[in-house]
Design a protein around this motif. Structure first.
Motif, PDB file in Angstrom:
ATOM      1  N   ALA A 152      65.738  59.962  16.110  1.00 14.29           N
ATOM      2  CA  ALA A 152      66.908  59.117  15.880  1.00 14.29           C
ATOM      3  C   ALA A 152      68.194  59.761  16.388  1.00 14.29           C
ATOM      4  O   ALA A 152      69.158  59.055  16.693  1.00 14.29           O
ATOM      5  CB  ALA A 152      67.040  58.822  14.384  1.00 14.29           C
ATOM      6  N   PHE A 153      68.224  61.088  16.464  1.00 15.72           N
ATOM      7  CA  PHE A 153      69.421  61.774  16.958  1.00 15.72           C
ATOM      8  C   PHE A 153      69.295  62.197  18.422  1.00 15.72           C
ATOM      9  O   PHE A 153      70.307  62.464  19.070  1.00 15.72           O
ATOM     10  CB  PHE A 153      69.731  62.981  16.078  1.00 15.72           C
ATOM     11  CG  PHE A 153      70.247  62.609  14.712  1.00 15.72           C
ATOM     12  CD1 PHE A 153      71.520  62.074  14.554  1.00 15.72           C
ATOM     13  CD2 PHE A 153      69.457  62.774  13.585  1.00 15.72           C
ATOM     14  CE1 PHE A 153      71.993  61.711  13.304  1.00 15.72           C
ATOM     15  CE2 PHE A 153      69.924  62.412  12.323  1.00 15.72           C
ATOM     16  CZ  PHE A 153      71.194  61.885  12.185  1.00 15.72           C
ATOM     17  N   ALA A 154      68.087  62.268  18.958  1.00 15.91           N
ATOM     18  CA  ALA A 154      67.909  62.627  20.369  1.00 15.91           C
ATOM     19  C   ALA A 154      68.349  61.482  21.289  1.00 15.91           C
ATOM     20  O   ALA A 154      68.950  61.706  22.345  1.00 15.91           O
ATOM     21  CB  ALA A 154      66.452  62.993  20.648  1.00 15.91           C
ATOM     22  N   ILE A 155      68.071  60.247  20.877  1.00 16.09           N
ATOM     23  CA  ILE A 155      68.400  59.086  21.731  1.00 16.09           C
ATOM     24  C   ILE A 155      69.904  58.942  21.954  1.00 16.09           C
ATOM     25  O   ILE A 155      70.352  58.753  23.101  1.00 16.09           O
ATOM     26  CB  ILE A 155      67.792  57.805  21.124  1.00 16.09           C
ATOM     27  CG1 ILE A 155      66.262  57.878  21.188  1.00 16.09           C
ATOM     28  CG2 ILE A 155      68.288  56.569  21.869  1.00 16.09           C
ATOM     29  CD1 ILE A 155      65.559  56.755  20.449  1.00 16.09           C
ATOM     30  N   PRO A 156      70.756  59.035  20.926  1.00 19.37           N
ATOM     31  CA  PRO A 156      72.198  58.938  21.178  1.00 19.37           C
ATOM     32  C   PRO A 156      72.715  60.021  22.123  1.00 19.37           C
ATOM     33  O   PRO A 156      73.663  59.780  22.879  1.00 19.37           O
ATOM     34  CB  PRO A 156      72.816  59.084  19.784  1.00 19.37           C
ATOM     35  CG  PRO A 156      71.749  58.631  18.859  1.00 19.37           C
ATOM     36  CD  PRO A 156      70.464  59.065  19.486  1.00 19.37           C
ATOM     37  N   ALA A 157      72.124  61.213  22.069  1.00 20.22           N
ATOM     38  CA  ALA A 157      72.560  62.274  22.987  1.00 20.22           C
ATOM     39  C   ALA A 157      72.357  61.865  24.443  1.00 20.22           C
ATOM     40  O   ALA A 157      73.190  62.157  25.312  1.00 20.22           O
ATOM     41  CB  ALA A 157      71.806  63.569  22.680  1.00 20.22           C
ATOM     42  N   LEU A 158      71.252  61.174  24.733  1.00 19.17           N
ATOM     43  CA  LEU A 158      71.005  60.680  26.090  1.00 19.17           C
ATOM     44  C   LEU A 158      72.049  59.631  26.485  1.00 19.17           C
ATOM     45  O   LEU A 158      72.552  59.636  27.623  1.00 19.17           O
ATOM     46  CB  LEU A 158      69.607  60.085  26.190  1.00 19.17           C
ATOM     47  CG  LEU A 158      68.432  61.063  26.082  1.00 19.17           C
ATOM     48  CD1 LEU A 158      67.119  60.297  26.080  1.00 19.17           C
ATOM     49  CD2 LEU A 158      68.453  62.057  27.238  1.00 19.17           C
ATOM     50  N   VAL A 159      72.393  58.742  25.558  1.00 21.78           N
ATOM     51  CA  VAL A 159      73.410  57.719  25.834  1.00 21.78           C
ATOM     52  C   VAL A 159      74.754  58.381  26.147  1.00 21.78           C
ATOM     53  O   VAL A 159      75.464  57.977  27.079  1.00 21.78           O
ATOM     54  CB  VAL A 159      73.550  56.765  24.632  1.00 21.78           C
ATOM     55  CG1 VAL A 159      74.708  55.791  24.834  1.00 21.78           C
ATOM     56  CG2 VAL A 159      72.251  56.005  24.410  1.00 21.78           C
ATOM     57  N   GLY A 160      75.096  59.400  25.389  1.00 24.06           N
ATOM     58  CA  GLY A 160      76.350  60.109  25.626  1.00 24.06           C
ATOM     59  C   GLY A 160      76.397  60.776  26.984  1.00 24.06           C
ATOM     60  O   GLY A 160      77.443  60.781  27.653  1.00 24.06           O
ATOM     61  N   ALA A 161      75.283  61.341  27.419  1.00 24.23           N
ATOM     62  CA  ALA A 161      75.237  61.992  28.733  1.00 24.23           C
ATOM     63  C   ALA A 161      75.548  60.999  29.848  1.00 24.23           C
ATOM     64  O   ALA A 161      76.290  61.301  30.796  1.00 24.23           O
ATOM     65  CB  ALA A 161      73.869  62.633  28.955  1.00 24.23           C
ATOM     66  N   VAL A 162      74.998  59.799  29.746  1.00 24.57           N
ATOM     67  CA  VAL A 162      75.249  58.762  30.757  1.00 24.57           C
ATOM     68  C   VAL A 162      76.719  58.353  30.749  1.00 24.57           C
ATOM     69  O   VAL A 162      77.348  58.208  31.811  1.00 24.57           O
ATOM     70  CB  VAL A 162      74.344  57.541  30.510  1.00 24.57           C
ATOM     71  CG1 VAL A 162      74.714  56.405  31.454  1.00 24.57           C
ATOM     72  CG2 VAL A 162      72.873  57.918  30.692  1.00 24.57           C
ATOM     73  N   ALA A 163      77.299  58.170  29.561  1.00 22.24           N
ATOM     74  CA  ALA A 163      78.696  57.745  29.457  1.00 22.24           C
ATOM     75  C   ALA A 163      79.634  58.757  30.099  1.00 22.24           C
ATOM     76  O   ALA A 163      80.531  58.394  30.874  1.00 22.24           O
ATOM     77  CB  ALA A 163      79.069  57.528  27.991  1.00 22.24           C
ATOM     78  N   VAL A 164      79.441  60.034  29.812  1.00 22.48           N
ATOM     79  CA  VAL A 164      80.319  61.067  30.372  1.00 22.48           C
ATOM     80  C   VAL A 164      80.154  61.164  31.881  1.00 22.48           C
ATOM     81  O   VAL A 164      81.129  61.340  32.625  1.00 22.48           O
ATOM     82  CB  VAL A 164      80.042  62.425  29.695  1.00 22.48           C
ATOM     83  CG1 VAL A 164      80.814  63.544  30.391  1.00 22.48           C
ATOM     84  CG2 VAL A 164      80.419  62.365  28.223  1.00 22.48           C
ATOM     85  N   ALA A 165      78.936  61.037  32.367  1.00 22.14           N
ATOM     86  CA  ALA A 165      78.691  61.125  33.807  1.00 22.14           C
ATOM     87  C   ALA A 165      79.409  60.025  34.580  1.00 22.14           C
ATOM     88  O   ALA A 165      79.713  60.196  35.770  1.00 22.14           O
ATOM     89  CB  ALA A 165      77.190  61.061  34.085  1.00 22.14           C
ATOM     90  N   LEU A 166      79.719  58.908  33.932  1.00 21.68           N
ATOM     91  CA  LEU A 166      80.340  57.770  34.604  1.00 21.68           C
ATOM     92  C   LEU A 166      81.871  57.778  34.539  1.00 21.68           C
ATOM     93  O   LEU A 166      82.519  56.905  35.124  1.00 21.68           O
ATOM     94  CB  LEU A 166      79.830  56.462  33.997  1.00 21.68           C
ATOM     95  CG  LEU A 166      78.343  56.150  34.227  1.00 21.68           C
ATOM     96  CD1 LEU A 166      77.953  54.882  33.478  1.00 21.68           C
ATOM     97  CD2 LEU A 166      78.039  56.009  35.713  1.00 21.68           C
ATOM     98  N   ILE A 167      82.476  58.742  33.835  1.00 18.22           N
ATOM     99  CA  ILE A 167      83.932  58.780  33.717  1.00 18.22           C
ATOM    100  C   ILE A 167      84.565  59.048  35.088  1.00 18.22           C
ATOM    101  O   ILE A 167      84.215  60.027  35.759  1.00 18.22           O
ATOM    102  CB  ILE A 167      84.375  59.861  32.715  1.00 18.22           C
ATOM    103  CG1 ILE A 167      83.920  59.484  31.303  1.00 18.22           C
ATOM    104  CG2 ILE A 167      85.896  60.050  32.743  1.00 18.22           C
ATOM    105  CD1 ILE A 167      84.142  60.568  30.264  1.00 18.22           C
ATOM    106  N   PRO A 168      85.507  58.199  35.537  1.00 25.26           N
ATOM    107  CA  PRO A 168      86.130  58.412  36.851  1.00 25.26           C
ATOM    108  C   PRO A 168      87.150  59.551  36.828  1.00 25.26           C
ATOM    109  O   PRO A 168      87.554  60.008  35.760  1.00 25.26           O
ATOM    110  CB  PRO A 168      86.814  57.073  37.130  1.00 25.26           C
ATOM    111  CG  PRO A 168      87.132  56.538  35.771  1.00 25.26           C
ATOM    112  CD  PRO A 168      85.995  56.976  34.878  1.00 25.26           C
ATOM    113  N   ARG A 169      87.555  59.949  38.003  1.00 29.99           N
ATOM    114  CA  ARG A 169      88.542  61.024  38.137  1.00 29.99           C
ATOM    115  C   ARG A 169      89.900  60.566  37.613  1.00 29.99           C
ATOM    116  O   ARG A 169      90.273  59.412  37.757  1.00 29.99           O
ATOM    117  CB  ARG A 169      88.664  61.420  39.604  1.00 29.99           C
ATOM    118  CG  ARG A 169      89.451  62.701  39.837  1.00 29.99           C
ATOM    119  CD  ARG A 169      89.488  63.017  41.318  1.00 29.99           C
ATOM    120  NE  ARG A 169      90.233  64.231  41.596  1.00 29.99           N
ATOM    121  CZ  ARG A 169      90.603  64.621  42.800  1.00 29.99           C
ATOM    122  NH1 ARG A 169      90.280  63.875  43.865  1.00 29.99           N
ATOM    123  NH2 ARG A 169      91.284  65.741  42.989  1.00 29.99           N
ATOM    124  N   SER A 170      90.663  61.480  37.014  1.00 29.63           N
ATOM    125  CA  SER A 170      91.970  61.154  36.468  1.00 29.63           C
ATOM    126  C   SER A 170      92.954  60.774  37.579  1.00 29.63           C
ATOM    127  O   SER A 170      92.996  61.426  38.616  1.00 29.63           O
ATOM    128  CB  SER A 170      92.532  62.359  35.698  1.00 29.63           C
ATOM    129  OG  SER A 170      93.891  62.156  35.366  1.00 29.63           O
TER     130      SER A 170
END
Length: 452
Positions: free
Chosen positions: A413-431
């Motif tokens: 239950a806690f491993a799955i959200p960590a994967l979601v977070g990794a995808v979200a951070v990887a998609l953040i554009p440059r400032s």
């Protein structure tokens, strides 16, 4: 472009360290007062006094985080209006008094209300401490400095676990909350005497002389590029409120992804800190050993977070945070396997570094992404919306624990959200600030080449 920054002055490392140390101390108390609930959950679930069920304990655990949502949103915005120093002193005083109310609570309902009240103050400390630390840190070591400062959260967690092991059996769980009032005596008087205001806040309010005196005292460089040296579209954006700028075309995508990444990180941090000890008790460990896993989780964050901060300064925040979240997912998954106790301790330590530590780096990444005029507001809103993940964490863990899906399901239950977070951070554009600076550097190099 006119350079309006003040000339560099001789760095005063000891003076800067004092500011970071004060923020570190505030976060220690913040961490203790949050994680202390996880140390008393096994007792509250027992047969004594209230005999809560896991879903009830999960809901109570979320009340402080609901308060933090309010505190981070309101205080994170107000601090750009009244200043960091006043907010820091007020919030620490607020949550310290609320901890006394928790110790006195006669019923679970009033206890939950007191935790909500405490959360309002706790939520205001985090964005204020980060904003001050980012401003007073050396520009080349902001991620590392912020990571070291925010290790105070895990130090607070370790203190909570260490104090709980002898205190709860001998003096009862309420004593843990009386101890949470210590900042009134240990921190507030010192902070009142020693903590300075933010120079950028003073500058934005037109108090230039005060800002320049602080800059000279602490070896800072006042950079007014965000105020007077921006491009025409940015000057128009400056006229808007700091909150409105978060939703501008330049920052909207990053704002939403920062919110998601922060929410996932906080779900992991508060879900694990609330339920890890009880999960390990269900796995057959006695109370002292189960609390030791909570201690190791936060110890891993203390050791691993500064190393991650160094890596973020050298390799970039996005790359390092993404890798850490993927590592966290792997470690939490492996906890579901039947492994020797020492191996489990090692996995918990790495998971602590890659969950608590990752949240710290995401905070620094968020603060650095926005211009100075909106830094505290952007971070405050990210933490406020991210609190939805923090609120869900204890409730989510309690529901999974009560579902009878088996011990392994608690870790899945806690491993799955960590994967979601990794995808979200990887998609953040440059400032946009970084893109603008890169364009300026490229223009300067072209002009130099033409001159030759």
């Amino acid at each position: 472009m006119i350079n309006t920054a003040t000339p560099p002055v001789k760095p005063r490392g000891h003076a800067r360290t004092l500011v970071v140390a004060m923020c570190f101390a505030a976060i220690i108390f913040d961490g203790y007062d949050l994680i202390v609930y996880g140390t008393v959950v096994p007792t509250l679930l027992g047969r004594d006094e209230w005999a809560l069920t896991p879903p009830e304990a999960g809901r109570i655990g979320s009340y402080a985080l609901m308060g933090m949502l309010v505190g981070a949103a309101v205080v994170g915005t107000v601090t750009d209006l009244v200043g960091r120093r006043r907010i820091m002193l007020g919030c620490v005083t607020w949550f310290s008094l609320a901890m006394g109310l928790c110790a006195l609570a006669p019923t679970p309902e009033l206890f939950g209300l007191a935790r909500f009240v405490a959360g309002i103050g706790l939520g205001g400390v985090v964005p204020t401490a980060i904003a001050l630390t980012i401003e007073y840190a050396h520009p080349r070591h902001r991620s590392l400095t912020n990571a070291l400062m925010f290790c105070g959260y895990s130090v607070g967690g370790i203190l909570a676990a260490l104090i709980a092991i002898p205190t709860i059996p001998a003096l009862g769980w309420r004593t843990m909350f009386w101890i949470g009032m210590a900042p009134l005596v240990l921190f507030v008087p010192l902070a009142f005497a020693l903590l300075p205001e933010s120079p950028s806040f003073l500058l934005a309010k037109g108090r230039r002389q005060e800002a320049e005196r602080l800059a000279a005292r602490f070896g800072l460089v006042l950079d007014e590029r965000d105020i007077v040296a921006e491009s025409a579209p940015d000057r128009q954006e400056t006229k808007r409120s700091a909150v409105a700028s978060l939703f501008s075309r330049s920052y909207l995508v990053a704002t939403l992804l920062f919110w998601l990444g922060t929410a996932v990180g906080l779900l992991l941090v508060y879900g694990l800190n609330t339920w890890l000890a009880q999960i390990m008790r269900q796995a057959g460990y006695p109370l002292g050993s189960a609390l030791a896993f909570l201690l190791v989780l936060n110890l891993g964050a203390i050791i691993g977070t500064p190393l991650a901060g160094i890596a973020a300064d050298r390799l970039g925040s996005k790359r390092v945070i993404t890798a850490m979240l993927l590592t966290a997912a792997a470690c939490i998954f492996l906890l579901s396997l039947r492994l020797p106790t020492l191996a489990l301790y090692a996995l918990v330590a790495v998971a602590g570094a890659c969950t608590i530590g990752t949240t710290i780096l995401v905070n620094a990444y968020t603060a650095n992404h926005y211009p100075a005029r909106a830094r505290a507001t952007g971070l405050g809103w990210a933490l406020a919306v991210g609190r939805l993940g923090a609120i869900v964490g204890p409730v989510y863990g309690g529901l999974v624990l009560a579902s009878d899906l088996g011990l392994a399901a608690n870790f899945y239950a806690f491993a799955i959200p960590a994967l979601v977070g990794a995808v979200a951070v990887a998609l953040i554009p440059r400032s946009p600030v970084d893109r603008r600076e890169g364009a300026c550097e490229g223009s300067a190099e072209t002009e130099l080449a033409s001159a030759h």
